[in-house]
Design an enzyme around this catalytic site. Structure first.
Site, PDB file in Angstrom:
ATOM      1  CB  ILE A 198      16.016 -81.956   0.513  1.00  0.00           C
ATOM      2  CG1 ILE A 198      16.858 -81.823  -0.766  1.00  0.00           C
ATOM      3  CG2 ILE A 198      15.302 -83.314   0.558  1.00  0.00           C
ATOM      4  CD1 ILE A 198      18.033 -82.788  -0.859  1.00  0.00           C
ATOM      5  CD  GLU A 199      10.274 -77.397   2.512  1.00  0.00           C
ATOM      6  OE1 GLU A 199       9.096 -77.796   2.363  1.00  0.00           O
ATOM      7  OE2 GLU A 199      10.594 -76.186   2.544  1.00  0.00           O
ATOM      8  CB  CYS A 243      19.377 -74.636   3.642  1.00  0.00           C
ATOM      9  SG  CYS A 243      18.434 -73.884   4.959  1.00  0.00           S
ATOM     10  CD  GLU A 278      21.441 -71.350   1.202  1.00  0.00           C
ATOM     11  OE1 GLU A 278      20.643 -72.314   1.249  1.00  0.00           O
ATOM     12  OE2 GLU A 278      21.136 -70.204   1.576  1.00  0.00           O
ATOM     13  CB  CYS A 319      19.109 -69.724   7.173  1.00  0.00           C
ATOM     14  SG  CYS A 319      20.012 -71.274   7.283  1.00  0.00           S
ATOM     15  CB  CYS A 366      23.281 -71.610   4.930  1.00  0.00           C
ATOM     16  SG  CYS A 366      22.134 -73.003   4.763  1.00  0.00           S
TER      17      CYS A 366
HETATM   18  N1  THU Z   1      15.943 -72.350   2.850  1.00  0.00           N
HETATM   19  C1  THU Z   1      17.078 -72.573   2.129  1.00  0.00           C
HETATM   20  O1  THU Z   1      17.152 -73.530   1.339  1.00  0.00           O
HETATM   21  N2  THU Z   1      18.118 -71.730   2.298  1.00  0.00           N
HETATM   22  C2  THU Z   1      18.132 -70.664   3.158  1.00  0.00           C
HETATM   23  O2  THU Z   1      19.163 -70.029   3.320  1.00  0.00           O
HETATM   24  C3  THU Z   1      16.894 -70.279   3.829  1.00  0.00           C
HETATM   25  C4  THU Z   1      15.792 -71.255   3.791  1.00  0.00           C
HETATM   26  C5  THU Z   1      14.824 -73.290   2.698  1.00  0.00           C
HETATM   27  C6  THU Z   1      14.552 -74.126   3.926  1.00  0.00           C
HETATM   28  C7  THU Z   1      13.095 -74.467   3.733  1.00  0.00           C
HETATM   29  O3  THU Z   1      13.017 -75.611   2.910  1.00  0.00           O
HETATM   30  C8  THU Z   1      12.529 -73.280   2.976  1.00  0.00           C
HETATM   31  O4  THU Z   1      13.640 -72.577   2.443  1.00  0.00           O
HETATM   32  C9  THU Z   1      11.699 -72.329   3.827  1.00  0.00           C
HETATM   33  O5  THU Z   1      12.406 -71.912   4.945  1.00  0.00           O
END
Ligand code: THU
Length: 135
Positions: free
Chosen positions: A44-45, A54, A56, A87, A90
């Protein structure tokens, strides 16, 4: 017990709800608890980029807020050529609510799957053991 294929499908469906208008990188997650419950999440950005969350961690927060037991497995689905591991944030959150043997299953939309243990992805983790006896 739910199969990896079923969990991947749940993460794939969760990914469809991703709000990723800035990165255009949609992620879905599904976690399985040690007592068989499943929680899903998507990334969710936000226009204030740093607030973005993220997939997760969305799944983990949903689970914690509903009294989940330990994370046995967490699945991450991305539309990347290579499967994308979680990442660092997470990984740390998975460590907090899992065990060192928690499985991390990474999959892409082409059907590639790679599975790790969290202890491989986060060696020498910081955790509550280091806080014992403080204060
Ligand atoms: N993102 C995740 O949802 N999980 C991760 O483990 C790595 C990155 C998302 C964050 C952001 O919305 C997009 O991927 C690009 O980084």
């Amino acid at each position: 017990m739910i199969s990896d294929e079923e969990l991947i499908e749940k993460a794939r469906l969760a990914r469809l709800s991703a709000h990723a208008p800035y990165s255009h990188f949609k992620v879905g997650a599904a976690l399985l608890t040690s007592d068989g419950r499943v929680f899903t999440g998507c990334n969710i950005e936000n226009s204030t980029y740093g607030l973005s969350m993220c997939a997760e961690r969305v799944a983990i927060f949903k689970g914690v807020s509903e009294g989940m037991s330990e994370i046995a497995k967490i699945v991450v689905v991305t539309d990347s050529e290579d499967v994308a591991p979680p990442c660092g944030c997470c990984r740390q959150m998975t460590w907090e609510f899992g065990s060192e043997d928690t499985e991390v299953v990474t999959a892409n939309l082409s059907g590639e799957v790679r599975t790790y243990r969290i202890k491989e992805l986060l060696p020498k983790a910081f955790d509550s053991r280091f806080l014992e006896g403080v204060g």
